[in-house]
Every structure is written in structure tokens, then in C-alpha cells.
Design an enzyme around this catalytic site. Structure first.
Site, PDB file in Angstrom:
ATOM      1  N   ASP A 203       7.273   4.314  -4.691  1.00 60.26           N
ATOM      2  CA  ASP A 203       7.117   4.429  -3.098  1.00 60.26           C
ATOM      3  C   ASP A 203       8.623   4.411  -2.657  1.00 60.26           C
ATOM      4  O   ASP A 203       9.049   5.020  -1.693  1.00 60.26           O
ATOM      5  CB  ASP A 203       6.410   3.560  -2.367  1.00 60.26           C
ATOM      6  CG  ASP A 203       5.210   3.564  -3.013  1.00 60.26           C
ATOM      7  OD1 ASP A 203       4.546   4.572  -3.258  1.00 60.26           O
ATOM      8  OD2 ASP A 203       4.615   2.413  -3.146  1.00 60.26           O
TER       9      ASP A 203
ATOM     10  N   GLY B 228       0.873  -1.150   0.009  1.00 62.60           N
ATOM     11  CA  GLY B 228      -0.010   0.058   0.133  1.00 62.60           C
ATOM     12  C   GLY B 228       0.855   1.180  -0.083  1.00 62.60           C
ATOM     13  O   GLY B 228       1.941   1.014   0.851  1.00 62.60           O
TER      14      GLY B 228
ATOM     15  N   ILE C 279      -1.998   9.746  -8.683  1.00 62.25           N
ATOM     16  CA  ILE C 279      -3.362   9.795  -9.024  1.00 62.25           C
ATOM     17  C   ILE C 279      -3.892   8.434  -9.678  1.00 62.25           C
ATOM     18  O   ILE C 279      -3.062   7.821 -10.460  1.00 62.25           O
ATOM     19  CB  ILE C 279      -3.580  10.806 -10.029  1.00 62.25           C
ATOM     20  CG1 ILE C 279      -3.412  12.263  -9.322  1.00 62.25           C
ATOM     21  CG2 ILE C 279      -5.010  10.793 -10.680  1.00 62.25           C
ATOM     22  CD1 ILE C 279      -3.522  13.218 -10.209  1.00 62.25           C
ATOM     23  N   ARG C 280      -4.739   7.739  -8.989  1.00 56.11           N
ATOM     24  CA  ARG C 280      -5.215   6.452  -9.619  1.00 56.11           C
ATOM     25  C   ARG C 280      -6.672   6.622 -10.066  1.00 56.11           C
ATOM     26  O   ARG C 280      -7.664   6.857  -9.390  1.00 56.11           O
ATOM     27  CB  ARG C 280      -5.349   5.378  -8.359  1.00 56.11           C
ATOM     28  CG  ARG C 280      -3.967   5.219  -7.447  1.00 56.11           C
ATOM     29  CD  ARG C 280      -3.204   4.325  -8.237  1.00 56.11           C
ATOM     30  NE  ARG C 280      -2.105   3.900  -7.391  1.00 56.11           N
ATOM     31  CZ  ARG C 280      -0.871   4.543  -7.482  1.00 56.11           C
ATOM     32  NH1 ARG C 280      -0.592   5.476  -8.334  1.00 56.11           N
ATOM     33  NH2 ARG C 280       0.137   3.939  -6.792  1.00 56.11           N
TER      34      ARG C 280
ATOM     35  N   TYR D 260      -7.974  -3.935  -8.308  1.00 53.61           N
ATOM     36  CA  TYR D 260      -8.417  -3.704  -6.868  1.00 53.61           C
ATOM     37  C   TYR D 260      -9.565  -4.548  -6.740  1.00 53.61           C
ATOM     38  O   TYR D 260     -10.562  -4.479  -7.315  1.00 53.61           O
ATOM     39  CB  TYR D 260      -8.787  -2.202  -6.554  1.00 53.61           C
ATOM     40  CG  TYR D 260      -7.698  -1.262  -6.783  1.00 53.61           C
ATOM     41  CD1 TYR D 260      -6.359  -1.438  -6.308  1.00 53.61           C
ATOM     42  CD2 TYR D 260      -7.821  -0.113  -7.464  1.00 53.61           C
ATOM     43  CE1 TYR D 260      -5.322  -0.554  -6.308  1.00 53.61           C
ATOM     44  CE2 TYR D 260      -6.871   0.889  -7.743  1.00 53.61           C
ATOM     45  CZ  TYR D 260      -5.582   0.598  -7.046  1.00 53.61           C
ATOM     46  OH  TYR D 260      -4.679   1.518  -7.275  1.00 53.61           O
ATOM     47  N   TYR D 261      -9.423  -5.208  -5.252  1.00 55.67           N
ATOM     48  CA  TYR D 261     -10.696  -5.527  -4.501  1.00 55.67           C
ATOM     49  C   TYR D 261     -10.738  -4.948  -3.318  1.00 55.67           C
ATOM     50  O   TYR D 261     -10.686  -5.668  -2.261  1.00 55.67           O
ATOM     51  CB  TYR D 261     -10.862  -7.081  -4.573  1.00 55.67           C
ATOM     52  CG  TYR D 261     -11.022  -7.749  -5.995  1.00 55.67           C
ATOM     53  CD1 TYR D 261     -12.299  -8.159  -6.077  1.00 55.67           C
ATOM     54  CD2 TYR D 261      -9.825  -7.903  -6.812  1.00 55.67           C
ATOM     55  CE1 TYR D 261     -12.387  -8.847  -7.675  1.00 55.67           C
ATOM     56  CE2 TYR D 261     -10.202  -8.346  -8.045  1.00 55.67           C
ATOM     57  CZ  TYR D 261     -11.303  -8.997  -8.375  1.00 55.67           C
ATOM     58  OH  TYR D 261     -11.576  -9.564  -9.730  1.00 55.67           O
TER      59      TYR D 261
ATOM     60  N   GLY E 263       5.447  -0.292  -6.619  1.00 51.61           N
ATOM     61  CA  GLY E 263       6.016  -0.075  -5.478  1.00 51.61           C
ATOM     62  C   GLY E 263       7.245   0.563  -5.709  1.00 51.61           C
ATOM     63  O   GLY E 263       8.206   1.233  -4.871  1.00 51.61           O
TER      64      GLY E 263
ATOM     65  N   LYS F 200       8.789  11.992 -11.441  1.00 52.81           N
ATOM     66  CA  LYS F 200       9.555  10.693 -11.344  1.00 52.81           C
ATOM     67  C   LYS F 200       9.376  10.223 -12.711  1.00 52.81           C
ATOM     68  O   LYS F 200       7.854  10.447 -13.215  1.00 52.81           O
ATOM     69  CB  LYS F 200       8.712   9.464 -10.369  1.00 52.81           C
ATOM     70  CG  LYS F 200       9.189   9.939  -8.950  1.00 52.81           C
ATOM     71  CD  LYS F 200       8.684   9.066  -8.136  1.00 52.81           C
ATOM     72  CE  LYS F 200       7.190   9.672  -7.254  1.00 52.81           C
ATOM     73  NZ  LYS F 200       6.440   8.575  -6.462  1.00 52.81           N
TER      74      LYS F 200
HETATM   75  O1  KDG Z   1       2.694   2.277  -5.341  1.00 52.71           O
HETATM   76  C1  KDG Z   1       2.270   1.050  -4.924  1.00 52.71           C
HETATM   77  C2  KDG Z   1       0.872   1.094  -4.926  1.00 52.71           C
HETATM   78  O2  KDG Z   1       0.177   1.373  -5.922  1.00 52.71           O
HETATM   79  C3  KDG Z   1       0.448  -0.399  -4.549  1.00 52.71           C
HETATM   80  O3  KDG Z   1       1.077  -0.988  -3.520  1.00 52.71           O
HETATM   81  C4  KDG Z   1      -1.095  -0.317  -4.513  1.00 52.71           C
HETATM   82  O4  KDG Z   1      -1.454   1.086  -2.671  1.00 52.71           O
HETATM   83  C5  KDG Z   1      -1.588   0.942  -3.807  1.00 52.71           C
HETATM   84  C6  KDG Z   1      -2.668   1.548  -4.413  1.00 52.71           C
HETATM   85  O5  KDG Z   1      -3.479   2.165  -3.749  1.00 52.71           O
HETATM   86  O6  KDG Z   1      -2.496   1.646  -5.672  1.00 52.71           O
END
Ligand code: KDG
Length: 326
Positions: A265, A37, A172-173, A109-110, A262, A231
Site C-alpha cells: 500500500d 486496511g 486478491i485475498r 481475519y475476524y 502494508g 510489485k
Molecule cells: O495491504 C495490507 C492489508 O492487507 C491489511 O492492512 C489488511 O486490509 C487488509 C486486508 O483486507 O487484507
């Protein structure tokens, strides 16, 4: 008097189910579990680099929640403000690697309705935030739910009122925000006042459409930022500072990519560690590139995050070979 923390963050920790073979998940037979996460990853990365870190989150009262707690304890993260709840499960996600684009990974994601998505202002204890020097936030937690958004906003206000540095990774997701417009309008107010903004070209285009990277960085300076780090994955990274300095660093080449999830991060953790130790922006950028590359060589987000000693070993190795760190 309770112990001081260097960094504190708020974010969901999940079980990552990573297909052990590359390719489409419809053929996946064996998944490997990892604890991950974004915010937790950064707190673990910083802890490995010698900083004291704490995480605010919620997990379900279930086996995966237990796995997360054990991992965070094992990594020596302060989990005094992690809540275990009966009413919702721990979130999980899957990783598909090298398909359809070789070298890239996709997350599925779930996590909708997960325990962490129920975080709210009640999870934000002013005394706890004030124990830290830096509040690390990302654009992921505020996208989880309205109550998570308010939790992040509260933590940010406490930090700014009490002289903590706020560091923001835009992260941003779109899968969570649903649209670029939604992400932009919700995130801009939260980013205001952050001292350091970590981001990438795609996120800057969402936040400041059509501006280009340098002008987007200027907009962030107008919002209070002093340092903007962009980045660029396998192209390295660049840094704009409010006083006009600009640095650009190439990525280090690695023999293979296992899973890039990851890496960003790990980059953040190394950047922040070196910046707060030495204020050496170029060195921070170089070591951040190295830490990010290292994490891309394994599955899982936290396992290959380096200690200072390991970062130095790899740094020396690279220096001998490519004159990179002189
Ligand atoms: O940066 C890595 C994260 O994208 C991954 O561990 C999942 O935390 C996550 C997310 O919310 O996308």
C-alpha cells in the site's frame, strides 16, 4: 463549493492486532493495536505525500470504531462519508510474523459481518466521487459482500462517466474470495476501464491463468489500462506501459524486516504521488520501492509511510551509497 479531493477510495478499516513477538500466534501473549486496511493505508500514504484524500467506509459504534475515526482524523483524511453503525461491529484482524516462513507475515481475519461489510450502493454519493480526480479501488472491498461489490461497481461507473482516473490494485485475498475462479470472474469486469493497474505475479496468474506477466499486461491494455505495475516484493518491481515502454527496478535492501503487511500500500501511495506530480514512470517506481521497504521495517501499515521530505532523505542516503537513484 466543497473542497476538491485528489483521491477517493472505498474500503474497510480494521484494528490490526499484531503479535509483538515473531512466531506462531498460539504462543502470543501481547498484541499491539494498529489501524489499517489497504484502501485507508493508501489514502493515508497519499495524504502524507501532500494529496487531499477521502475514504468511504463504515465502522461499528464501538471503541475500535472510535479508534479508527480518531486515527483517520489525525491523519487528515476526509471522513465526511464514513458511517458509524450500531448493528455491526468494527472488523479486526491478527498478524502472525516470521512463521512459518521467516520474513513473511500472515493475516487472520475476524471481519465477517463487520460494519464495513454492510456497505452498499447507498454509501456511494455521486457528488462525493465527482469531487475527486482519481478513484482508487482494490480487489478487497468487492470481496467483502455482494452489497460491497455493488458499491464498488457503482463508484467505478460514476468515476468513468465523469472522467476520473480509476486506479485498481488487484490485491486478491483468496481467504475472502474462497476460490481463484470466483475472484477472476468477479474482478475482471471491475478492472475494465482502469487507467493504472497495480498488481503482482500471483494475482496476474489468477486473473489470466497461464499467460505470463507480459501477456497478462497486454490483456490489461486491451481492457483500457495504460500502465501496469507489477510489485515483486524483495525482487523490486516492473512496469509495462501501453506505449511499449518497460521499466524494471530492484528493491532496496533493508537491514531487517519487521512486518511486510502494508508495504504494497505504501508502494502504491508513493507510485501514484510521483506519477501524478511528474509523470516520471521510472522515478515513481523507484520511490515506490523505497516507501514499501520503509513500511516493512515496522509493525503497522501506516506509521512508517513517508512524507515527501522523508522520502527524499532516504532517497539521498541510498543515492550516496549505491548509485541507485541517479
Ligand atoms: O495491504 C495490507 C492489508 O492487507 C491489511 O492492512 C489488511 O486490509 C487488509 C486486508 O483486507 O487484507
Amino acid at each position: 463549493m466543497e473542497n476538491r479531493l485528489d483521491f477517493v477510495s472505498i474500503g474497510e478499516v480494521m484494528i490490526q492486532l499484531n503479535n509483538i513477538t515473531p512466531g506462531p500466534l498460539r504462543y502470543a501473549r501481547y498484541f499491539e493495536t494498529h489501524v489499517a486496511g489497504s484502501e485507508a493505508n493508501v489514502m493515508v500514504g497519499l495524504r502524507k505525500l501532500g494529496h487531499r484524500t477521502g475514504l468511504i467506509t463504515r465502522v461499528g459504534n464501538d471503541e475500535f470504531g472510535e479508534m479508527i475515526l480518531r486515527t483517520l482524523r489525525g491523519e487528515d483524511i476526509d471522513i465526511t462519508h464514513v458511517r458509524v453503525m450500531d448493528e455491526a461491529p468494527t472488523g479486526i484482524y491478527f498478524v502472525q510474523r516470521h512463521f512459518p516462513i521467516p520474513g513473511k507475515s500472515t493475516v487472520i481475519y475476524y471481519r465477517h459481518g463487520s460494519a464495513a461489510s454492510y456497505m452498499s450502493e447507498d454509501d456511494i454519493d455521486e457528488k462525493y466521487i465527482k469531487r475527486a480526480s482519481v478513484l482508487f479501488l482494490t480487489g478487497i472491498t468487492p470481496a467483502l459482500s455482494e452489497s460491497c461489490y455493488r458499491a464498488v461497481a457503482k463508484a467505478r461507473s460514476i468515476a468513468l462517466e465523469n472522467g476520473l482516473d480509476v486506479v485498481f490494485d488487484t490485491n486478491i485475498r483468496i481467504k475472502l474470495w474462497k476460490s481463484a475462479d470466483n475472484a477472476r470472474s468477479k474482478l475482471i469486469p471491475l478492472i475494465h476501464g482502469s487507467r493504472i493497474v497495480l498488481t503482482n505475479k500471483e494475482d496476474l496468474e489468477i486473473l489470466f491463468p497461464g499467460k505470463g506477466v507480459a501477456d497478462a499486461a497486454k490483456s490489461l491494455f486491451n481492457m483500457g489500462a495504460e500502465i501496469v505495475v507489477v510489485k515483486k516484493g524483495e525482487e523490486g518491481s516492473e512496469l509495462y506501459s501501453k506505449d511499449g515502454r518497460f521499466f524494471e527496478e530492484k528493491a532496496i535492501s533493508i537491514p531487517f524486516v519487521e512486518d511486510v503487511i502494508g508495504a504494497g500500500d505504501a508502494f502504491d501511495a508513493a507510485f501514484l504521488s510521483i506519477f501524478y506530480r511528474s509523470r516520471d514512470l521510472r522515478m515513481a517506481l523507484r520511490y515506490a520501492n523505497i516507501a514499501g521497504a520503509l513500511v516493512a521495517t515496522v509493525r503497522g501499515d501506516i506509521e512508517a509511510q513517508p512524507s515527501i521530505k522523508e522520502l527524499e532523505i532516504l532517497g539521498r542516503y541510498i543515492k550516496e551509497r549505491m548509485d541507485y537513484l541517479r
